[in-house]
Design a protein around this motif. Structure first.
Motif, PDB file in Angstrom:
ATOM      1  N   SER A  31       0.821  -6.029   2.651  1.00 13.33           N
ATOM      2  CA  SER A  31      -0.117  -5.772   3.748  1.00 13.33           C
ATOM      3  C   SER A  31      -0.843  -4.428   3.599  1.00 13.33           C
ATOM      4  N   HIS A  32      -2.041  -4.402   4.164  1.00 12.17           N
ATOM      5  CA  HIS A  32      -2.804  -3.182   4.452  1.00 12.17           C
ATOM      6  C   HIS A  32      -3.523  -2.557   3.249  1.00 12.17           C
ATOM      7  N   ARG A  33      -3.781  -3.330   2.188  1.00 12.57           N
ATOM      8  CA  ARG A  33      -4.686  -2.819   1.159  1.00 12.57           C
ATOM      9  C   ARG A  33      -6.089  -3.304   1.518  1.00 12.57           C
ATOM     10  N   LYS A  34      -6.851  -2.432   2.191  1.00 13.58           N
ATOM     11  CA  LYS A  34      -8.128  -2.820   2.772  1.00 13.58           C
ATOM     12  C   LYS A  34      -9.279  -2.606   1.803  1.00 13.58           C
ATOM     13  N   CYS A  35     -10.356  -3.321   2.069  1.00 14.39           N
ATOM     14  CA  CYS A  35     -11.648  -3.051   1.446  1.00 14.39           C
ATOM     15  C   CYS A  35     -12.177  -1.738   2.027  1.00 14.39           C
ATOM     16  N   LYS A  36     -12.837  -0.940   1.209  1.00 14.21           N
ATOM     17  CA  LYS A  36     -13.311   0.363   1.693  1.00 14.21           C
ATOM     18  C   LYS A  36     -14.466   0.228   2.679  1.00 14.21           C
ATOM     19  N   TYR A  37     -15.074  -0.941   2.756  1.00  9.42           N
ATOM     20  CA  TYR A  37     -16.202  -1.142   3.659  1.00  9.42           C
ATOM     21  C   TYR A  37     -15.874  -2.018   4.866  1.00  9.42           C
ATOM     22  N   PRO A  94     -13.865  -3.987   8.023  1.00  4.54           N
ATOM     23  CA  PRO A  94     -12.903  -3.611   9.072  1.00  4.54           C
ATOM     24  C   PRO A  94     -11.618  -4.425   9.020  1.00  4.54           C
ATOM     25  N   GLU A  95     -11.654  -5.608   8.381  1.00  2.21           N
ATOM     26  CA  GLU A  95     -10.465  -6.463   8.385  1.00  2.21           C
ATOM     27  C   GLU A  95      -9.290  -5.780   7.675  1.00  2.21           C
ATOM     28  N   ASP A  96      -8.120  -5.914   8.278  1.00  2.10           N
ATOM     29  CA  ASP A  96      -6.895  -5.348   7.702  1.00  2.10           C
ATOM     30  C   ASP A  96      -6.042  -6.503   7.164  1.00  2.10           C
ATOM     31  N   PRO A  97      -5.973  -6.688   5.856  1.00  5.99           N
ATOM     32  CA  PRO A  97      -5.183  -7.802   5.310  1.00  5.99           C
ATOM     33  C   PRO A  97      -3.700  -7.623   5.602  1.00  5.99           C
ATOM     34  N   VAL A  98      -3.111  -8.615   6.216  1.00  7.25           N
ATOM     35  CA  VAL A  98      -1.701  -8.574   6.585  1.00  7.25           C
ATOM     36  C   VAL A  98      -0.991  -9.777   5.968  1.00  7.25           C
ATOM     37  N   ASN A  99       0.167  -9.529   5.415  1.00  3.84           N
ATOM     38  CA  ASN A  99       1.021 -10.596   4.895  1.00  3.84           C
ATOM     39  C   ASN A  99       2.301 -10.601   5.721  1.00  3.84           C
ATOM     40  N   PRO A 100       2.421 -11.488   6.713  1.00  3.08           N
ATOM     41  CA  PRO A 100       3.605 -11.488   7.584  1.00  3.08           C
ATOM     42  C   PRO A 100       4.910 -11.677   6.825  1.00  3.08           C
ATOM     43  N   THR A 101       4.879 -12.428   5.734  1.00  2.00           N
ATOM     44  CA  THR A 101       6.109 -12.651   4.961  1.00  2.00           C
ATOM     45  C   THR A 101       6.583 -11.354   4.329  1.00  2.00           C
ATOM     46  N   ALA A 102       5.655 -10.601   3.738  1.00  2.00           N
ATOM     47  CA  ALA A 102       6.019  -9.309   3.166  1.00  2.00           C
ATOM     48  C   ALA A 102       6.494  -8.350   4.249  1.00  2.00           C
ATOM     49  N   ASP A 103       5.831  -8.377   5.413  1.00  6.37           N
ATOM     50  CA  ASP A 103       6.234  -7.493   6.510  1.00  6.37           C
ATOM     51  C   ASP A 103       7.631  -7.848   7.011  1.00  6.37           C
ATOM     52  N   GLN A 104       7.924  -9.135   7.034  1.00  6.36           N
ATOM     53  CA  GLN A 104       9.221  -9.584   7.554  1.00  6.36           C
ATOM     54  C   GLN A 104      10.382  -9.073   6.707  1.00  6.36           C
ATOM     55  N   ILE A 105      10.166  -8.968   5.409  1.00  8.68           N
ATOM     56  CA  ILE A 105      11.247  -8.467   4.535  1.00  8.68           C
ATOM     57  C   ILE A 105      11.124  -6.963   4.297  1.00  8.68           C
ATOM     58  N   GLY A 106      10.211  -6.303   5.019  1.00  7.99           N
ATOM     59  CA  GLY A 106      10.078  -4.854   4.935  1.00  7.99           C
ATOM     60  C   GLY A 106       9.480  -4.348   3.645  1.00  7.99           C
ATOM     61  N   LEU A 107       8.628  -5.143   3.021  1.00  6.87           N
ATOM     62  CA  LEU A 107       8.035  -4.774   1.742  1.00  6.87           C
ATOM     63  C   LEU A 107       6.743  -4.010   1.986  1.00  6.87           C
ATOM     64  N   THR A 108       6.677  -2.775   1.494  1.00  2.55           N
ATOM     65  CA  THR A 108       5.512  -1.921   1.692  1.00  2.55           C
ATOM     66  C   THR A 108       5.150  -1.224   0.382  1.00  2.55           C
ATOM     67  N   PHE A 109       4.008  -0.558   0.372  1.00  2.00           N
ATOM     68  CA  PHE A 109       3.606   0.205  -0.810  1.00  2.00           C
ATOM     69  C   PHE A 109       4.507   1.418  -1.033  1.00  2.00           C
ATOM     70  N   ASP A 110       5.250   1.802  -0.019  1.00  2.00           N
ATOM     71  CA  ASP A 110       6.147   2.948  -0.161  1.00  2.00           C
ATOM     72  C   ASP A 110       7.485   2.582  -0.802  1.00  2.00           C
ATOM     73  N   ASN A 111       7.813   1.277  -0.803  1.00  2.00           N
ATOM     74  CA  ASN A 111       9.154   0.920  -1.316  1.00  2.00           C
ATOM     75  C   ASN A 111       9.156  -0.221  -2.323  1.00  2.00           C
ATOM     76  N   TYR A 112       7.982  -0.776  -2.670  1.00  2.00           N
ATOM     77  CA  TYR A 112       7.988  -2.032  -3.438  1.00  2.00           C
ATOM     78  C   TYR A 112       8.664  -1.903  -4.791  1.00  2.00           C
ATOM     79  N   TYR A 113       8.530  -0.763  -5.470  1.00  2.00           N
ATOM     80  CA  TYR A 113       9.155  -0.618  -6.781  1.00  2.00           C
ATOM     81  C   TYR A 113      10.671  -0.429  -6.682  1.00  2.00           C
ATOM     82  N   TYR A 114      11.154  -0.109  -5.490  1.00  2.00           N
ATOM     83  CA  TYR A 114      12.608  -0.044  -5.309  1.00  2.00           C
ATOM     84  C   TYR A 114      13.216  -1.441  -5.228  1.00  2.00           C
ATOM     85  N   ARG A 115      12.389  -2.465  -4.997  1.00  4.54           N
ATOM     86  CA  ARG A 115      12.886  -3.834  -4.820  1.00  4.54           C
ATOM     87  C   ARG A 115      13.102  -4.562  -6.141  1.00  4.54           C
TER      88      ARG A 115
END
Length: 344
Positions: A126-132, A134-155
Motif C-alpha cells: 500500500s501507499h506507493r502513489k503517483c506523484k501527480y 490524488p488516489e492512494d493505492p491500498v492493498n488490504p491483504t498486505a495491510d492485514q498482514i502488516g506488510l509495509t515499506f518499512d518492514n518488507y525485507y524483514y519478511r
C-alpha cells in the motif's frame, strides 16, 4: 531574482500534473472499454489480474506467481498488469494470456474500483502513489498482514513477501525468464565472444552501488589475470578500459537481450539489481554485492537457487553499505568461482 524561476517551476509542475491526470482518466476509460469487450468475448471465463507493475527485479522474482495463479485458475484469462517499460518481462510468459500496460498507480486504483476484474492478485504494498494523482493505492491483504515499506525485507525474499501480499501462500520457487528465439538470434548476430564474465555496476538506487574505482580495478585485474572477455551491461557504462577483450553493451540491449547475454555468461558479477535477478532466473553463476539498504541489514531478495546458495557467492559486509564492501572480498570470490588466476 528567484521568484521568476520558482514561478515557472510551479506552473510547469501544474501543467504536467493537469495533463497527466487528464491522460490518466482517458487511459482508464480506454482500458476499461477494452477489458469490457474482452469479457464479453470470454463468456463464462474469469478475467484474472496479477498486478505488479514496476521494478524490474520485483517482476522477475515474482514470475512463479503466474504459474501458481494458472494452476488455481486453469480456464481463466490471466493478465499481468505492468508498466510499458517492463512489458517484455511478461510478454512471452506461457502461463499468461496477455498483459495490460499501466499508466500509473492512480489508473490502477480506478480500474480496481470499477470491478472489471473477476479476481485480483495484487502484489503491491500500500501507499506507493503517483506523484501527480490524488488516489492512494491500498492493498488490504498486505495491510492485514502488516506488510509495509518499512518492514518488507524483514519478511523474506521478494517472492516470499509479495506472494503473501497477493493473498497466496508464501512462495519460494525458482524464477524463470522466458526468452524467445528472436531474442536469442539477435544476440547471436552480435557475434559476442564465448564464456564471458558479465558485469553490472550501477543500479537505479545509488545506495546499492559499489564505487566505480573498485569496478575499474576489478576489471583491470580480471583482464590481466584471466583469458575471459568482460562484458558490461546496464544503462550507463562504468568501466573506462580500452582493452580489446572488454565489451561495453550499456544502453545497447533491451531487457530480454540483456537476460540472454547474462544467460550465456560463465559468471555474472553485479550489485543488487534487475540484472542480478536475471542471473538467478537464467541459471547463471553469480557473485552479488549487497550492503545495508535503509534500515535493512540482513536481507536477501532472491528465491530459488540463489536463496539456497547454489551457484552464487553473496557478499555482504553486514551493517555497512555496499559502497564499503572490501575490494579483496570480491577478488577472492572470483578466484573461488573461476579458479586461480592464469596469466594471459
Amino acid at each position: 531574482m528567484t521568484e521568476g524561476p520558482r514561478f515557472r517551476e510551479v506552473w510547469i509542475y501544474r501543467f504536467h500534473k493537469i495533463t497527466h491526470i487528464i491522460g490518466k482518466f482517458w487511459s482508464f476509460a480506454v482500458k476499461y472499454l477494452q477489458l469490457r469487450l474482452l469479457k464479453n468475448r470470454l463468456g463464462n471465463r474469469q478475467l484474472v489480474a496479477i498486478i505488479l507493475s514496476e521494478q524490474m527485479g520485483d517482476i522477475i522474482a515474482c514470475e512463479p506467481v503466474s504459474r501458481e495463479v494458472r494452476q488455481r485458475h486453469p480456464d481463466a484469462y490471466i493478465l499481468w498488469v505492468v508498466k510499458e517499460a517492463f512489458a517484455d518481462l511478461v510478454r512471452y510468459n506461457p502461463n499468461l494470456d496477455g498483459f495490460l500496460t499501466e499508466k500509473c498507480p492512480g489508473e490502477r486504483v480506478q480500474l480496481l474500483r470499477s470491478g472489471i476484474y473477476d479476481k485480483v492478485y495484487n502484489l503491491h504494498i500500500s501507499h506507493r502513489k503517483c506523484k501527480y494523482c490524488p488516489e492512494d493505492p491500498v492493498n488490504p491483504t498486505a495491510d492485514q498482514i502488516g506488510l509495509t515499506f518499512d518492514n518488507y525485507y524483514y519478511r523474506g525474499d521478494l517472492l516470499y513477501m509479495f506472494s503473501q501480499a497477493a493473498g497466496l501462500p508464501p512462495m519460494t520457487d525458482e524464477p524463470r525468464m522466458y526468452i524467445p528465439e528472436t531474442i536469442k538470434e539477435s544476440v547471436l548476430a552480435r557475434q559476442l565472444p564465448a564464456q564471458p564474465i558479465v558485469i553490472h555496476c550501477q543500479s537505479s538506487h545509488v545506495a546499492r552501488d559499489w564505487p566505480a574505482a573498485n569496478w575499474n580495478k576489478l576489471v583491470d585485474w580480471l583482464l590481466a589475470t584471466y583469458p575471459y572477455p568482460i562484458i558490461e551491461v546496464g544503462l550507463t557504462p562504468t568501466i573506462r578500459t580500452t582493452n580489446p577483450r572488454f565489451i561495453n553493451l550499456c544502453g545497447q540491449l533491451n531487457l530480454l537481450e540483456t537476460a540472454e547475454v547474462i544467460r550465456q555468461a560463465q559468471l555474472f558479477i553485479g550489485i543488487d539489481s534487475g540484472p542480478a535477478h536475471m542471473a538467478n532466473a537464467t541459471g547463471a553463476k553469480g557473485i552479488l554485492l549487497l550492503g545495508k539498504l535503509y534500515d535493512f541489514v540482513d536481507y536477501l531478495p532472491y528465491s530459488g537457487r540463489y536463496k539456497r546458495g547454489e551457484g552464487v557467492t553473496i557478499l555482504n559486509n553486514f551493517g555497512h553499505p555496499c559502497a564499503e564492501l572490501p575490494y579483496d572480498w570480491v577478488q577472492q570470490a572470483v578466484q573461488q568461482q573461476v579458479g586461480q588466476p592464469k596469466r594471459v
